[in-house]
Design a protein around this motif. Structure first.
Motif, short mmCIF file in Angstrom:
data_model
loop_
_atom_site.label_atom_id
_atom_site.label_comp_id
_atom_site.label_asym_id
_atom_site.label_seq_id
_atom_site.Cartn_x
_atom_site.Cartn_y
_atom_site.Cartn_z
N CYS A 158 7.96 -23.03 56.85
CA CYS A 158 6.89 -23.68 56.10
C CYS A 158 7.01 -23.24 54.65
O CYS A 158 7.84 -22.40 54.30
CB CYS A 158 5.51 -23.34 56.66
SG CYS A 158 4.91 -21.70 56.19
N CYS A 159 6.15 -23.75 53.79
CA CYS A 159 6.28 -23.52 52.35
C CYS A 159 5.99 -22.08 51.95
O CYS A 159 6.39 -21.65 50.86
CB CYS A 159 5.36 -24.46 51.58
SG CYS A 159 3.59 -24.21 51.91
N VAL A 160 5.30 -21.29 52.79
CA VAL A 160 5.02 -19.90 52.43
C VAL A 160 5.84 -18.91 53.25
O VAL A 160 5.68 -17.70 53.13
CB VAL A 160 3.51 -19.57 52.58
CG1 VAL A 160 2.67 -20.44 51.67
CG2 VAL A 160 3.05 -19.69 54.03
N THR A 193 6.80 -33.83 60.56
CA THR A 193 6.33 -33.56 59.20
C THR A 193 7.39 -32.80 58.42
O THR A 193 8.02 -31.88 58.95
CB THR A 193 5.00 -32.76 59.21
OG1 THR A 193 4.78 -32.16 57.92
CG2 THR A 193 5.00 -31.67 60.25
N LEU A 194 7.62 -33.22 57.17
CA LEU A 194 8.64 -32.62 56.31
C LEU A 194 8.04 -32.24 54.96
O LEU A 194 7.30 -33.03 54.35
CB LEU A 194 9.77 -33.62 56.07
CG LEU A 194 11.04 -33.51 56.91
CD1 LEU A 194 11.96 -34.70 56.59
CD2 LEU A 194 11.77 -32.21 56.63
N ASP A 195 8.36 -31.04 54.50
CA ASP A 195 7.94 -30.58 53.18
C ASP A 195 9.20 -30.44 52.33
O ASP A 195 9.99 -29.52 52.51
CB ASP A 195 7.23 -29.23 53.32
CG ASP A 195 6.75 -28.67 51.98
OD1 ASP A 195 7.14 -29.21 50.92
OD2 ASP A 195 6.01 -27.67 51.99
N LEU A 196 9.42 -31.39 51.43
CA LEU A 196 10.65 -31.44 50.65
C LEU A 196 10.40 -30.99 49.22
O LEU A 196 9.70 -31.66 48.46
CB LEU A 196 11.21 -32.86 50.67
CG LEU A 196 11.58 -33.41 52.04
CD1 LEU A 196 11.96 -34.87 51.95
CD2 LEU A 196 12.71 -32.60 52.67
N TRP A 246 7.25 -26.19 65.71
CA TRP A 246 7.43 -27.24 66.72
C TRP A 246 7.40 -28.64 66.11
O TRP A 246 7.82 -29.60 66.76
CB TRP A 246 6.35 -27.14 67.79
CG TRP A 246 6.65 -26.13 68.85
CD1 TRP A 246 7.23 -26.36 70.09
CD2 TRP A 246 6.41 -24.72 68.81
NE1 TRP A 246 7.35 -25.19 70.79
CE2 TRP A 246 6.85 -24.16 70.04
CE3 TRP A 246 5.87 -23.86 67.86
CZ2 TRP A 246 6.77 -22.80 70.33
CZ3 TRP A 246 5.78 -22.50 68.14
CH2 TRP A 246 6.23 -21.98 69.36
N ILE A 247 6.91 -28.76 64.88
CA ILE A 247 6.72 -30.11 64.32
C ILE A 247 7.19 -30.27 62.89
O ILE A 247 7.26 -31.39 62.38
CB ILE A 247 5.22 -30.52 64.38
CG1 ILE A 247 4.35 -29.54 63.56
CG2 ILE A 247 4.73 -30.63 65.82
CD1 ILE A 247 2.89 -29.99 63.42
N HIS A 248 7.57 -29.19 62.22
CA HIS A 248 7.67 -29.21 60.75
C HIS A 248 8.90 -28.49 60.24
O HIS A 248 9.43 -27.56 60.86
CB HIS A 248 6.41 -28.53 60.20
CG HIS A 248 6.36 -28.38 58.71
ND1 HIS A 248 6.10 -29.42 57.87
CD2 HIS A 248 6.50 -27.29 57.92
CE1 HIS A 248 6.09 -29.00 56.62
NE2 HIS A 248 6.35 -27.70 56.61
N MET A 249 9.34 -28.90 59.05
CA MET A 249 10.37 -28.18 58.30
C MET A 249 10.04 -28.28 56.82
O MET A 249 9.58 -29.32 56.34
CB MET A 249 11.75 -28.79 58.56
CG MET A 249 12.90 -28.04 57.90
SD MET A 249 14.49 -28.91 58.11
CE MET A 249 14.64 -28.85 59.91
N ALA A 250 10.26 -27.17 56.11
CA ALA A 250 10.10 -27.15 54.66
C ALA A 250 11.43 -26.79 54.03
O ALA A 250 12.38 -26.40 54.72
CB ALA A 250 9.02 -26.15 54.26
N THR A 251 11.53 -26.91 52.72
CA THR A 251 12.76 -26.54 52.03
C THR A 251 12.45 -25.76 50.76
O THR A 251 11.38 -25.93 50.16
CB THR A 251 13.59 -27.77 51.62
OG1 THR A 251 12.94 -28.43 50.53
CG2 THR A 251 13.80 -28.72 52.76
#
Length: 434
Positions: A32-34, A133-136, A18-23
């Motif tokens: 997410c990262c995992v 929130t973004l995990d790049l 609902w709030i986040h994306m990772a790559t």
């Protein structure tokens, strides 16, 4: 507690869809990262799709819909497995973090915000609100060639992948052929695209609360530094927290100055052992540079907090207590003190499978278990040791020792290629594996 509240919504609920994306480094977006990547027949990638397009793609909508219904999401299997082992999973940690962070340290406000997002989610999983929130994972450019990484993770592995393939067979070879070809067929240029940084990300800044940067090695990249400067220039830095996954070998002074402008900065320092053992695992990490950078980090102000993230794997698991003792002996004032009682955070390695702790023979597992039990007896008040023990519990969940020959083969290949000596670096483990 935040987790109890979220379990009331659904036992499989995670705030991140609902709030986040990772790559991935190649631009493949993840929950997410995992998380596991999207299905092959649902190929989505930031090389040819925007963040907004990915945000309401079938993969994201299906995850939201399933979680609302209390169903497990296949992409989230890592968290479910860790929770079965009694480990506080990434899902649980992130749920707690965002109940707190979205309410600026007020769980009630954070819960209300998340509850609102769930109400606004359409029946098919569509959500109109932007992510916060973004995990790049900024491509595979890196200065190290870690034992657990492959070409898609580190540019240092691209030229040497064929050497590993030539020196191995069976599962190791097939794994490396796949990862080599994946890297060859991947386009890492998504993160070098000016439109991505100057249009897509800039447009998200008013709503953004959190950036996570990893790689490769994010502190190696000029484009990352320029983006921080842009955030500061536009006046958004004071609202944004930063988190990094970095190998602690690089720490530019310019980055330290920019970090002071942000709301909060958290460093996840990827270090798996001390000195020669870390050099072997995270080849060719300069231990002197790491020690100097750790000291520099520990002397920063309250705006910066660091923790050591130790990737628990088949090679370092019997040495975790030695690593813990070394960290405690440094008497850091800041590193690991906020929530880890001065110790490291254990990150469990799942892949490659031949480096997972589950493949070890029982005599090695027994020693690893005994070493952590003794550490707990010596420091009975250190709560973080319980989390380290949970990583040991994960190891003991299954017997995958049929993969042990693959690990041995991989070790030999690394030593031949790098001119290192596993036997001299890890003598106790080497003897036990004979």
């Amino acid at each position: 507690m935040a987790q109890e509240f979220l379990n009331d919504i659904s036992p499989t609920y995670c705030a991140l869809p609902w709030i986040h994306m990772a790559t991935f480094t190649n631009g493949t977006p993840l929950l997410c990262c995992v998380a596991n990547p999207p299905l092959e027949n649902e190929s989505i990638n930031l090389n040819y799709e925007t963040i907004k397009e990915v945000w309401n793609s079938p993969h994201w909508k299906r995850a939201r819909k399933a979680m609302k219904a209390g169903k497990k999401v296949p992409a989230c299997s890592h968290c479910y497995k860790e929770e079965e082992a009694g480990i506080r999973s990434h899902r649980m940690n992130e749920n707690n973090l965002w109940c707190r962070t979205l309410g600026d340290d007020d769980h009630k406000k954070g819960k209300k915000y998340l509850k609102n997002l769930i109400k606004k989610t359409k029946a098919d999983g569509t959500l109109s609100e932007d992510l916060v929130t973004l995990d790049l994972r900024l491509g595979n450019t890196c200065n190290l060639q870690c034992a657990m990484c492959r070409p898609v993770d580190s540019s240092k592995w691209v030229k040497d992948a064929d050497k590993i393939i030539d020196l191995t067979s069976s599962n190791v070879q097939s794994d490396w052929i796949w990862k080599r070809d994946d890297a060859k067929n991947s386009d890492f240029e998504w993160m070098a695209d000016d439109d991505f940084w100057n249009e897509e990300l800039i447009a998200l800044l008013p709503n953004m609360r959190h950036f996570i940067f990893a790689g490769g090695e994010p502190l190696y990249l000029k484009i990352h530094t320029e983006f921080l400067e842009k955030i500061v220039e536009l006046g958004y830095a004071k609202n944004i927290q930063l988190r990094y996954h970095t190998n602690a070998t690089i720490l530019p002074d310019r980055i330290l100055e920019l970090w002071k402008e942000f709301k909060y900065v958290e460093l996840m320092l990827s270090i798996d052992a001390t000195d020669a053992q870390n050099y072997w695992l995270r080849y060719p990490a300069d231990w002197k540079a790491i020690e100097e950078n750790l000291q520099k980090i520990d002397e920063q102000g309250e705006h910066l907090y660091a923790k050591i993230l130790c990737t628990v794997n088949a090679i370092n698991v019997i040495y975790l207590s030695d690593f813990a003792e070394w960290i405690l002996a440094q008497k850091y004032k800041n590193i690991g003190m906020k929530d880890h009682d001065g110790l490291f955070h254990p990150g469990i390695l799942h892949y490659p499978e031949y480096m997972c702790t589950k493949i070890l023979p029982q005599n090695v597992k027994n020693l690893a278990t005994s070493n952590i039990d003794k550490l707990q007896e010596k420091y009975p008040d250190n709560k973080q040791i319980t989390n380290i023990k949970n990583a040991i519990n994960f190891m003991n969940l299954e017997d995958n020792s049929h993969l042990l020959p693959d690990l041995k083969q991989y070790i030999i290949a690394l030593d031949r290629m790098r001119k290192t000596s596993f036997d001299k670096t890890f003598p106790e483990l080497a003897q036990l594996l004979k």
